[in-house]
Design a protein around this motif. Structure first.
Motif, PDB file in Angstrom:
ATOM      1  N   GLU A 137      -3.349   6.650  -2.246  1.00  0.00           N
ATOM      2  CA  GLU A 137      -3.029   5.825  -3.430  1.00  0.00           C
ATOM      3  C   GLU A 137      -2.856   6.547  -4.742  1.00  0.00           C
ATOM      4  O   GLU A 137      -1.919   6.510  -5.424  1.00  0.00           O
ATOM      5  N   GLN A 166       3.233   5.277   1.263  1.00  0.00           N
ATOM      6  CA  GLN A 166       3.583   4.899   2.667  1.00  0.00           C
ATOM      7  C   GLN A 166       2.163   5.091   3.448  1.00  0.00           C
ATOM      8  O   GLN A 166       1.893   3.962   4.455  1.00  0.00           O
ATOM      9  N   GLN A 221      -0.419   2.629   2.395  1.00  0.00           N
ATOM     10  CA  GLN A 221      -0.092   1.100   2.856  1.00  0.00           C
ATOM     11  C   GLN A 221      -0.135   1.412   4.346  1.00  0.00           C
ATOM     12  O   GLN A 221      -0.957  -0.006   4.624  1.00  0.00           O
ATOM     13  N   TYR A 276      -3.972   0.476   4.692  1.00  0.00           N
ATOM     14  CA  TYR A 276      -4.478  -0.697   4.131  1.00  0.00           C
ATOM     15  C   TYR A 276      -4.101  -1.992   5.227  1.00  0.00           C
ATOM     16  O   TYR A 276      -4.867  -2.973   5.313  1.00  0.00           O
ATOM     17  N   GLU A 277      -3.153  -1.455   5.798  1.00  0.00           N
ATOM     18  CA  GLU A 277      -2.750  -2.623   6.768  1.00  0.00           C
ATOM     19  C   GLU A 277      -3.548  -2.811   7.998  1.00  0.00           C
ATOM     20  O   GLU A 277      -4.089  -3.597   8.378  1.00  0.00           O
ATOM     21  N   LEU A 280      -3.283  -3.059  -0.167  1.00  0.00           N
ATOM     22  CA  LEU A 280      -2.103  -3.347   0.273  1.00  0.00           C
ATOM     23  C   LEU A 280      -0.894  -3.979  -0.836  1.00  0.00           C
ATOM     24  O   LEU A 280       0.231  -3.392  -1.099  1.00  0.00           O
ATOM     25  N   VAL A 331      -0.541  -1.153  -3.601  1.00  0.00           N
ATOM     26  CA  VAL A 331       0.349   0.022  -2.985  1.00  0.00           C
ATOM     27  C   VAL A 331       1.972  -0.462  -3.195  1.00  0.00           C
ATOM     28  O   VAL A 331       2.865   0.221  -3.272  1.00  0.00           O
ATOM     29  N   GLN A 332       2.157  -1.863  -2.516  1.00  0.00           N
ATOM     30  CA  GLN A 332       3.621  -2.327  -2.463  1.00  0.00           C
ATOM     31  C   GLN A 332       4.311  -2.309  -3.784  1.00  0.00           C
ATOM     32  O   GLN A 332       5.385  -2.258  -3.797  1.00  0.00           O
TER      33      GLN A 332
END
Length: 879
Positions: free
Chosen positions: A386, A406, A409, A412-413, A421, A424-425
């Motif tokens: 990140e 990505q 992401q 984190y998912e 999440l 980052v999104q």
């Protein structure tokens, strides 16, 4: 208050007849008629020797007098009722009447008598195992004990209520309320002082007997109590007492730990929006280091140096922060603490990033990432990716940034870290919508569309146009989105693609809605719906279209049509048992009722939506339903109920790490506390919102919160702080945001200068805001700026110029059909004219306000305000 109809074998008796009439009047709030019927019933019952009837009628007379605050008469009736209940051994009646007597005594301020009544009824409900009543009366006894400043007894009562609720595992809302009372009690200065005073004899005894370990333990209990109450002044005071005892024992290691712990506590507060604690934290860390030197505890020393680095990072002393981090890192390397080493490199990365030394920051984060991957520390890996993504964004190397983000992401998912999440999104969305990314993608798509045109490939051309419209949407170029969708529609009409045409019409409607072209949006939604209905009256896409159209119809104030459309959607969703669709329908019905000022109906529908989401255990949507309830009570200006529901939504947002909505909820709570004139609570929530928007790293949200904080500082007279916050918002909006957002920042600075009576600077900023809103085609913003300019001119007694600006604002509000804003403008200008003793002009604007009030359904509060202003205007001639 309990209301009960008598149970008797003679339902046709005169007493019963009048009692029923009294109950009916009581329920319809016809109090004088109810009292007359009850007294007549009582006479008949006395003649008939009907003790049961008399007991309950006397209770109802007590209720009636309690309701009208005739407390002495209420007490008299309840006492007579209780005597009869006891004579009849009517246990339930005794419980209710004792409770009612307790309420009367409490409201009369007769706390001892109220306490006696509640204690008697509590004993009865405990014997009956009536759990809700036990909670209720323990809470009431706790409230009395608080008023009597018997804090130990209050704590016992609230703890009993809490334990009862926990044992039943029911009524989470009540449990939360009781826990809030306990927390409030334990934060109460007098409670804390009484606890400290109660501990004093034991502390003196332990000191006298030289029982140092027990003495330290006693001090630590007090230290924890004050820590929980966030009384850091007392925590510091007691820590110093602990240190004094430890010095007597020459226990330098424990002294160092005590100072380090206190420093850690103060640091946590300092980085959470209370920077005033940072200097104290630094002082205690340095003392801890002093005592640590002899013991050579390198691990703790490294922690202390790292903490000092954090303090200076927050103070923006970047060179000093870097020095402490480097010292800490060296110790971690010597200790072969790889996790500590990785964190050390990450900390140095933060320092270099804040210095805008991007390449050096990359080097530090990459070192950290390498170790984190070797340790298989997934949270650490995600954080470093990140951080790397953020640096590549700053360097405008978007492909590399996207790759890193990505990867973060995906991590984190897998970790189910919703907060990481979300951040980052947001950053990925920033990359996708960045002008450079959009320009590159636009060129690629246009080239592909031209190729498809030359090959007469309609399907490929439509796909390209759809993607192009998304690019323009991300660029906030709504005119280009509209043109691209219209081009798409022309092809779909030519090839008779009805399904695609319906979707494009709906998208066009949505764009018109955002452009405030509401009539056009409604027509387009209607056309999209007609196509879907022709395909099937139960088409799965219809409810969403109905839902979108209802929103437009509500904005157009076409309530009957909106109700018809939402009922069509409700019919389909009920048939399909489609929970998500039903939730939308109930919310729309709630919004519809709200617009009609049908508060009861609005609450009913919002609660139905909430119940469905509770059944599905859908936490994010439950939070939305709480927000709707909060908005309902905000409109009613029932601040306490609004506060309750907003706290519920915030609790969920924080639990699921939904930073964005937590930010909104903190803002709403700040608004609520402003409405309650509880300014001490307003500022912490505004600061918490700012903290959330900083975590989001979203310039738009940051600007909103900086402006809010600036306004609070302005109200408090902290002009330098206010100006600093408002200027920071302006800098961010100029750097990252569009013209409308920049206008908002200029507008806020205009208000700041206006409040400081610097009218030339205020006009300069208002006019800059107006220029930008005109460029952006932001009609709502233009109306605001014209209003502020009108006010400025009016205050300078340039009435004709002021009226000209107000007229332009009026025209825009009418064009946008922003009727609440329009009527507010009329009332404001009427008030300005009234202040200047311009009676005729004031009346002219009141007449205009009346006309709009009719369109809004003549809200009573507005009608009363108009009447009140007219009365004030009448006094002008009498002076």
């Amino acid at each position: 208050m309990e209301t009960k109809e008598t149970q008797t074998n003679d339902p046709r008796g005169e007493g019963r007849k009048y009692e029923k009439m009294g109950l009916s009047c009581l329920q319809n709030n016809k109090l004088s008629e109810a009292e007359s019927h009850f007294l007549t019933a009582l006479d008949h019952m006395k003649q008939a020797g009907d003790d049961i009837g008399q007991a309950y009628v006397l209770g109802n007379l007590g209720n009636l007098n309690f309701q009208t605050q005739q407390l002495d008469k209420a007490e008299e009736y309840y006492s007579e009722s209780l005597s009869l209940m006891e004579k009849l051994s009517d246990r339930k009646g005794i419980e209710n009447t004792l409770g009612n007597l307790g309420h009367v005594n409490f409201y009369k301020g007769e706390l001892d008598k109220a306490q006696e009544q509640y204690a008697r009824v509590l004993k009865l409900v405990e014997e009956d195992k009536n759990v809700p009543a036990q909670v209720h009366y323990n809470e009431n006894l706790g409230n009395i004990a608080v008023q009597k400043k018997n804090f130990a007894e209050a704590e016992t009562c609230f703890e009993k209520a809490r334990a009862t609720l926990l044992s039943q595992k029911e009524d989470a809302e009540k449990l939360s309320a009781i826990e809030d009372k306990l927390k409030g009690l334990r934060h109460h200065p007098e409670y804390l002082a009484s606890k400290e005073e109660a501990a004093r004899p034991e502390i003196e005894r332990l000191t006298r007997d030289n029982r140092t370990q027990e003495l330290i333990q006693k001090y630590q209990e007090l230290e924890e109590m004050f820590y929980q109450a966030q009384r850091f002044d007392k925590v510091t005071e007691i820590t110093k007492k602990i240190v004094a005892v430890l010095e007597g024992l020459n226990d330098k290691q424990s002294i160092a730990i005590s100072y380090a712990n206190l420093g850690g506590t103060l640091l946590q507060e300092g980085v959470s929006g209370k920077p005033e604690y940072l200097d104290q934290a630094e002082e205690h860390f340095l003392k801890a280091l002093e005592y640590m030197e002899e013991k050579q505890d390198q691990k703790r020393k490294s922690y202390l140096l790292g903490s000092l680095g954090v303090i200076h990072l927050h103070k923006k002393n970047l060179d000093q922060a870097g020095t402490y981090y480097e010292q800490s890192l060296k110790l971690m390397i010597d200790l072969k603490d790889q996790l500590g080493e990785a964190r050390g490199y990450a900390n140095l990365g933060k320092v270099e990033s804040l210095k805008q030394n991007w390449d050096k920051a990359l080097m530090q984060y990459e070192k950290s990432l390498e170790i984190m991957e070797k340790l298989e520390n997934r949270p650490g890996v995600a954080q470093q990716y990140e951080a790397l993504g953020e640096i590549y964004i700053k360097k405008e190397e978007f492909d590399k940034a996207e790759d890193c983000l990505q990867r973060a992401q995906a991590m984190y998912e897998a970790l189910k870290d919703q907060q990481g999440l979300a951040i980052v999104q947001d950053r990925l969305m920033f990359i996708i919508s960045h002008p450079k990314t959009l320009e590159k993608r636009e060129a690629e798509i246009l080239k592909d569309i031209e190729d498809a045109k030359s090959k007469k490939d309609d399907t490929r051309q439509i796909a390209g146009l759809k993607e192009l419209s998304n690019i323009y949407f991300l660029a906030s170029n709504l005119d280009q989105v509209q043109k691209t969708l219209e081009d798409t529609l022309a092809i779909q009409e030519r090839i008779k693609d009805e399904g695609g045409r319906s979707t494009t019409l709906a998208n066009l409607a949505s764009i018109c809605e955002q452009k405030q072209e509401l009539e056009k949006a409604d027509t387009l939604y209607e056309q999209a719906i007609a196509i879907r209905e022709a395909q099937s009256k139960e088409h799965p896409g219809l409810p969403d279209l109905y839902n979108n159209r209802v929103n437009v119809l509500l904005m157009l104030n076409r309530l009957e049509k909106a109700e018809k459309v939402v009922n069509q959607s409700l019919k389909i969703n009920r048939k399909r048992n489609h929970t998500k669709g039903l939730v939308s329908d109930y919310r729309n019905l709630g919004n519809l009722s709200l617009q009609k000022t049908d508060w009861v109906g609005a609450e009913k529908y919002y609660l139905q939506a909430l119940e469905l989401n509770k059944q599905a255990d859908n936490k994010p949507e439950m939070a939305e339903d709480y927000r709707n309830q909060c908005n309902l009570y905000l409109q009613k200006e029932d601040w306490k109920q609004a506060e309750k529901y907003c706290k519920s939504s915030l609790e969920i947002a924080e639990a699921i790490k939904d930073i964005r909505n937590a930010c909104y909820d903190h803002r709403t709570l700040a608004t609520i506390y402003n409405g309650l004139n509880e300014r001490a609570k307003e500022e912490p929530h505004s600061k918490a919102a700012l903290e959330c928007s900083r975590k989001l790293n979203d310039p738009k949200e940051l600007c909103i919160d900086l402006r809010n904080i600036g306004n609070i500082y302005m109200e408090k007279g902290y002009t330098e702080k206010a100006e600093a916050s408002l200027l920071e918002a302006l800098d961010l909006s100029v750097q990252y945001l569009g013209k409308s957002d920049q206008a908002e920042s200029y507008r806020s600075l205009g208000n700041y200068f206006f409040r400081r009576s610097n009218h030339p600077e205020a006009e300069k900023h208002y006019m800059q805001a107006l220029e930008y809103t005109r460029e952006a085609g932001d009609k709502a913003g233009m109306a605001k700026d014209l209003t502020f300019m009108g006010n400025l001119k009016f205050r300078g007694r340039l009435f004709e110029e002021g009226d000209a600006y107000f007229q332009q604002a009026t025209d825009l509000f009418r064009e946008l059909r922003h009727m609440p804003n329009l009527v507010q403008l009329y009332m404001t200008v009427a008030r300005l004219n009234l202040t200047e003793s311009r009676k005729d002009e004031c009346e002219a604007y009141l007449v205009k306000a009346e006309e709009v009030a009719k369109e809004l359904g003549e809200p009573q509060k507005l009608i009363d305000s108009i009447a009140h202003m007219r009365k004030m205007a009448e006094r002008i001639d009498k002076k």
